[in-house]
Scaffold this motif. Structure first.
Motif, PDB file in Angstrom:
ATOM      1  N   GLU A   1       1.969   1.962  -3.480  1.00 59.16           N
ATOM      2  CA  GLU A   1       0.872   2.467  -4.311  1.00 59.16           C
ATOM      3  C   GLU A   1       0.491   3.888  -3.931  1.00 59.16           C
ATOM      4  O   GLU A   1       0.193   4.714  -4.806  1.00 59.16           O
ATOM      5  CB  GLU A   1      -0.323   1.523  -4.204  1.00 59.16           C
ATOM      6  CG  GLU A   1      -0.060   0.165  -4.857  1.00 59.16           C
ATOM      7  CD  GLU A   1      -1.201  -0.811  -4.695  1.00 59.16           C
ATOM      8  OE1 GLU A   1      -1.416  -1.628  -5.602  1.00 59.16           O
ATOM      9  OE2 GLU A   1      -1.883  -0.764  -3.650  1.00 59.16           O
ATOM     10  N   ARG A   2       0.518   4.209  -2.640  1.00 61.67           N
ATOM     11  CA  ARG A   2       0.208   5.577  -2.215  1.00 61.67           C
ATOM     12  C   ARG A   2       1.243   6.575  -2.720  1.00 61.67           C
ATOM     13  O   ARG A   2       0.965   7.770  -2.803  1.00 61.67           O
ATOM     14  CB  ARG A   2       0.109   5.644  -0.689  1.00 61.67           C
ATOM     15  CG  ARG A   2      -1.132   4.976  -0.109  1.00 61.67           C
ATOM     16  CD  ARG A   2      -1.297   5.285   1.363  1.00 61.67           C
ATOM     17  NE  ARG A   2      -0.229   4.723   2.181  1.00 61.67           N
ATOM     18  CZ  ARG A   2      -0.228   3.484   2.667  1.00 61.67           C
ATOM     19  NH1 ARG A   2      -1.232   2.660   2.374  1.00 61.67           N
ATOM     20  NH2 ARG A   2       0.756   3.054   3.420  1.00 61.67           N
ATOM     21  N   ASN A   3       2.430   6.066  -3.037  1.00 58.21           N
ATOM     22  CA  ASN A   3       3.485   6.934  -3.561  1.00 58.21           C
ATOM     23  C   ASN A   3       3.632   6.831  -5.077  1.00 58.21           C
ATOM     24  O   ASN A   3       4.663   7.197  -5.633  1.00 58.21           O
ATOM     25  CB  ASN A   3       4.811   6.604  -2.865  1.00 58.21           C
ATOM     26  CG  ASN A   3       4.891   7.188  -1.466  1.00 58.21           C
ATOM     27  OD1 ASN A   3       5.240   8.353  -1.285  1.00 58.21           O
ATOM     28  ND2 ASN A   3       4.525   6.380  -0.474  1.00 58.21           N
TER      29      ASN A   3
ATOM     30  N   ASP B   1       1.244   4.177   9.888  1.00 59.39           N
ATOM     31  CA  ASP B   1       2.575   4.104   9.271  1.00 59.39           C
ATOM     32  C   ASP B   1       3.680   4.055  10.313  1.00 59.39           C
ATOM     33  O   ASP B   1       4.817   4.473  10.062  1.00 59.39           O
ATOM     34  CB  ASP B   1       2.815   5.291   8.323  1.00 59.39           C
ATOM     35  CG  ASP B   1       1.915   5.252   7.094  1.00 59.39           C
ATOM     36  OD1 ASP B   1       1.434   4.154   6.745  1.00 59.39           O
ATOM     37  OD2 ASP B   1       1.681   6.321   6.509  1.00 59.39           O
TER      38      ASP B   1
ATOM     39  N   GLY C   1       0.812  -1.214   0.000  1.00 59.27           N
ATOM     40  CA  GLY C   1       0.000   0.000   0.000  1.00 59.27           C
ATOM     41  C   GLY C   1       0.842   1.259   0.000  1.00 59.27           C
ATOM     42  O   GLY C   1       0.486   2.264  -0.633  1.00 59.27           O
ATOM     43  N   HIS C   2       1.982   1.216   0.691  1.00 59.39           N
ATOM     44  CA  HIS C   2       2.888   2.369   0.743  1.00 59.39           C
ATOM     45  C   HIS C   2       3.442   2.674  -0.643  1.00 59.39           C
ATOM     46  O   HIS C   2       3.513   3.842  -1.049  1.00 59.39           O
ATOM     47  CB  HIS C   2       4.014   2.065   1.730  1.00 59.39           C
ATOM     48  CG  HIS C   2       4.950   3.194   1.989  1.00 59.39           C
ATOM     49  ND1 HIS C   2       4.545   4.411   2.512  1.00 59.39           N
ATOM     50  CD2 HIS C   2       6.298   3.299   1.786  1.00 59.39           C
ATOM     51  CE1 HIS C   2       5.594   5.209   2.635  1.00 59.39           C
ATOM     52  NE2 HIS C   2       6.666   4.557   2.196  1.00 59.39           N
TER      53      HIS C   2
END
Length: 380
Positions: A187-189, A343, A184-185
């Motif tokens: 994809e969020r970036n 996070d 997810g990290h």
């Protein structure tokens, strides 16, 4: 110490450098020959996938200046005769020894049409490609090298696709909870993530996947793991199986004058029930090279087992991810502090109720505590 007069160290990266330093600091005044396949002074590899790609050429490795000119640059060991105690180099030169440190490291798995990243030359070539205007970077493999390259490419404003054969990036090393957070990290970036599929071929910028899809990319970078450099040991009589098989003290199995250290060494770890491990990270090479050299001087009977807790760290899109121990051995895992939604969290891994590993995200103090608990073999 008097039984050794000539020591050869094969491999001039971190583990080899630390071995040479330890020999001198322990008072060994005999002949030391360091054999290095690269022409550079030993340098720091972690920056290659991060700051070097940004244009920072500082890869200084503290202590490298101590070597002076008393070592063989650009030479590769191609054969070992353990009975005659001779290392043969690629130019035909034979070097005799009383003691040998094998620190020949590892090399990246390669695929035609794919940039590998292991050496300074690899990093400079990749930097030149990134600076040439390639807009779409496809990274094969979501391990720490692949993840760092993906993160750096995004910081440089490139479109990035990351392909990984596991359900989530770094799944085997981080466990399900942390690797799901990492996915997810990414994809969020802004990273396009494609998982549970392998790359089968790369042809002219066309990347073919195992499920039949084809993806066009301007630049393809591989982070597909490494293989230990043991081919030069074929026929030597040493036991080799995914690395040089060693005793707990890092002496090569059934040898009294050969030790191994770094990415190439595989040994039974005393903290984990004698589990055979081979650790590819900076901290292991940093400590193991020195311990192997000291044990070589001491001799097999007085050598100390190497029981340091493995650990590594990486930075991905600004987040710091760290591990300690061997999480993959666990039969249970639980979040110890924090939460993935914030996070910031720590995951504790246990086997039969005893801590064997830890993964933390943006929580270095928790890693220190959990690492101590692993060393002490505390219960969950």
């Amino acid at each position: 110490m008097s039984r050794l007069n000539r020591i050869v160290v094969v491999g001039a990266s971190l583990a080899g450098l630390r071995a040479v330093q330890a020999l001198r600091r322990e008072g060994f005044d005999g002949e030391v020959t360091l054999v290095g396949a690269e022409t550079h002074v030993p340098y720091n590899r972690p920056p290659l996938s991060k700051s070097v790609l940004h244009g920072d050429d500082d890869v200084t490795l503290p202590g490298a200046e101590e070597l002076g000119d008393q070592w063989l640059r650009g030479r590769q060991a191609v054969r070992l005769d353990a009975r005659d105690r001779t290392v043969t180099l690629d130019d035909g030169t034979g070097i005799g020894y009383d003691g040998l440190v094998i620190a020949s490291g590892a090399r990246p798995r390669r695929l035609d049409g794919v940039h590998a990243l292991r050496t300074l030359e690899d990093a400079l070539a990749l930097r030149a490609e990134l600076e040439s205007g390639h807009e779409h970077v496809l990274v094969i493999g979501g391990g720490f090298i692949g993840g760092e390259v993906a993160s750096t490419a995004r910081q440089l404003g490139r479109k990035v696709t990351l392909v990984d054969s596991a359900p989530y990036p770094m799944y085997s090393g981080l466990g399900e909870e942390a690797s799901r957070w990492l996915a997810g990290h990414h994809e969020r970036n802004g990273v396009e993530l494609i998982t549970n599929v392998r790359v089968t071929a790369v042809d002219g910028g066309q990347v073919r996947l195992g499920d039949g899809r084809t993806i066009a990319a301007d630049l393809v970078v591989g982070g597909m793991g490494v293989l230990p450099n043991t081919e030069w040991l074929d026929g030597s009589g040493l036991a080799v199986d995914d690395g040089v098989l060693c005793e707990p003290t890092l002496f090569a199995a059934k040898s009294a004058d050969i030790v191994a250290a770094g990415d190439v060494a595989r040994w039974p770890h005393g903290l984990f029930g004698g589990e055979m491990v081979r650790v590819e990270h900076w901290s292991n090479a940093n400590e193991q090279g020195a311990v192997a050299a000291r044990n070589l001087l001491a001799g097999p009977e007085d050598a100390q087992p190497f029981v340091d807790v493995p650990n590594f760290a990486t930075h991905v899109h600004g987040a710091r991810v760290q591990t300690a121990g061997l999480p993959h051995l666990a039969d249970a895992a639980s979040i110890a502090t924090g939460s993935p939604e914030e996070d910031r969290f720590a995951v504790a891994f246990s086997r039969h109720g005893v801590l064997v590993g830890a993964v933390v995200v943006n929580s270095p103090k928790d890693l220190i505590k959990l690492k101590r608990a692993i060393t002490a073999r505390e219960s969950v």
